[in-house]
Design a protein around this motif. Structure first.
Motif, PDB file in Angstrom:
ATOM      1  N   THR A 161     -45.641  50.825  54.070  1.00 42.83           N
ATOM      2  CA  THR A 161     -46.070  50.973  52.683  1.00 42.83           C
ATOM      3  C   THR A 161     -47.420  51.665  52.579  1.00 42.83           C
ATOM      4  OG1 THR A 161     -47.120  48.800  52.714  1.00 42.83           O
ATOM      5  CG2 THR A 161     -44.825  48.891  51.985  1.00 42.83           C
ATOM      6  N   GLY A 180     -34.219  56.065  48.564  1.00 44.10           N
ATOM      7  CA  GLY A 180     -34.554  54.655  48.371  1.00 44.10           C
ATOM      8  C   GLY A 180     -34.241  54.253  46.948  1.00 44.10           C
ATOM      9  N   CYS A 181     -33.651  53.081  46.789  1.00 45.04           N
ATOM     10  CA  CYS A 181     -33.278  52.590  45.454  1.00 45.04           C
ATOM     11  C   CYS A 181     -32.381  53.599  44.744  1.00 45.04           C
ATOM     12  CB  CYS A 181     -34.510  52.283  44.608  1.00 45.04           C
ATOM     13  SG  CYS A 181     -35.608  51.071  45.350  1.00 45.04           S
ATOM     14  N   SER A 182     -31.525  54.275  45.508  1.00 42.70           N
ATOM     15  CA  SER A 182     -30.600  55.293  44.988  1.00 42.70           C
ATOM     16  C   SER A 182     -31.303  56.510  44.396  1.00 42.70           C
ATOM     17  CB  SER A 182     -29.643  54.686  43.962  1.00 42.70           C
ATOM     18  OG  SER A 182     -28.887  53.654  44.555  1.00 42.70           O
ATOM     19  N   ILE A 183     -32.576  56.711  44.745  1.00 44.70           N
ATOM     20  CA  ILE A 183     -33.327  57.871  44.268  1.00 44.70           C
ATOM     21  C   ILE A 183     -33.590  58.789  45.457  1.00 44.70           C
ATOM     22  CG2 ILE A 183     -35.493  58.665  43.228  1.00 44.70           C
ATOM     23  CD1 ILE A 183     -35.687  55.868  41.921  1.00 44.70           C
ATOM     24  N   GLU A 184     -33.223  60.064  45.297  1.00 49.89           N
ATOM     25  CA  GLU A 184     -33.475  61.038  46.345  1.00 49.89           C
ATOM     26  C   GLU A 184     -34.889  61.590  46.209  1.00 49.89           C
ATOM     27  OE1 GLU A 184     -30.359  63.963  46.005  1.00 49.89           O
ATOM     28  OE2 GLU A 184     -28.948  62.675  47.090  1.00 49.89           O
ATOM     29  N   GLU A 185     -35.571  61.664  47.331  1.00 52.48           N
ATOM     30  CA  GLU A 185     -36.941  62.182  47.350  1.00 52.48           C
ATOM     31  C   GLU A 185     -37.024  63.557  46.710  1.00 52.48           C
ATOM     32  OE1 GLU A 185     -40.430  63.295  50.612  1.00 52.48           O
ATOM     33  OE2 GLU A 185     -38.448  62.695  51.323  1.00 52.48           O
ATOM     34  N   ALA A 226     -40.136  57.191  53.040  1.00 53.01           N
ATOM     35  CA  ALA A 226     -39.351  55.955  53.049  1.00 53.01           C
ATOM     36  C   ALA A 226     -39.194  55.538  54.499  1.00 53.01           C
ATOM     37  CB  ALA A 226     -37.985  56.175  52.404  1.00 53.01           C
TER      38      ALA A 226
END
Length: 173
Positions: free
Chosen positions: A116, A48-53, A109
């Motif tokens: 949420t 999400g938002c170009s961030i990997e968990e 995500a």
């Protein structure tokens, strides 16, 4: 209102307190907690938002290790780099170490309707100690971050099902 820094510290302090309360060793023994940074290597987890968990939870887990060690806990890590570690291997590591508690850190995500909030997971057959750990972690996450309380949930995730100590898998948000 709490700052994000105080929220992180507060979560770490509560995690430490919860795990100390659950730990069965003699008062003079140093409790051993295994922290599991979820996913890793070829499995990035949610993105999400170009961030990997896997990257985000690894950073958080390494920071949490520092805080918990400063509070007097002995910490084992299932991974300390971006590498593949099998699910069964994570549980086997904690069991072989004779850990007093196990926390598998994740960040969920959802590509559809937003789900949420925060939610910790425990095994379907988990006992009162795992439920207590998950409940305390959830209460602190909700209080620290002001996110929706999605409640403690149960599933047969390998890492919480196959560990022999109190275990929880918090989905941070």
């Amino acid at each position: 209102m709490r700052s994000p820094q105080s929220g992180r510290l507060s979560l770490a302090v509560l995690a430490c307190t919860a795990l100390l309360a659950l730990h069965p060793r003699a008062a003079s023994a140093q409790p051993l907690i295994v922290l599991d940074a979820g996913h890793g290597g070829s499995d990035p987890g949610a993105v999400g938002c170009s961030i990997e968990e896997s990257a985000a939870v690894l950073v958080l887990t390494l920071r949490l290790r520092t805080v918990l060690e400063a509070a007097g806990l002995s910490i084992g890590l299932t991974r300390d780099a971006d590498e593949d570690v099998g699910l069964s291997a994570r549980a086997e590591f904690a069991n072989a170490m004779g850990a007093d508690g196990f926390v598998s850190v994740h960040s969920n995500a959802n590509a559809g309707t937003p789900a949420t909030g925060t939610e910790p997971w425990i095994a379907n057959a988990a006992g009162a100690r795992s439920l207590s750990l998950a409940t305390q972690l959830q209460d602190e996450m909700v209080m620290a971050w002001g996110l929706r309380d999605r409640g403690v949930r149960r599933a047969d995730f390998v890492v919480v099902r196959d560990t022999t100590m109190p275990a929880a898998l918090p989905e941070l948000a």
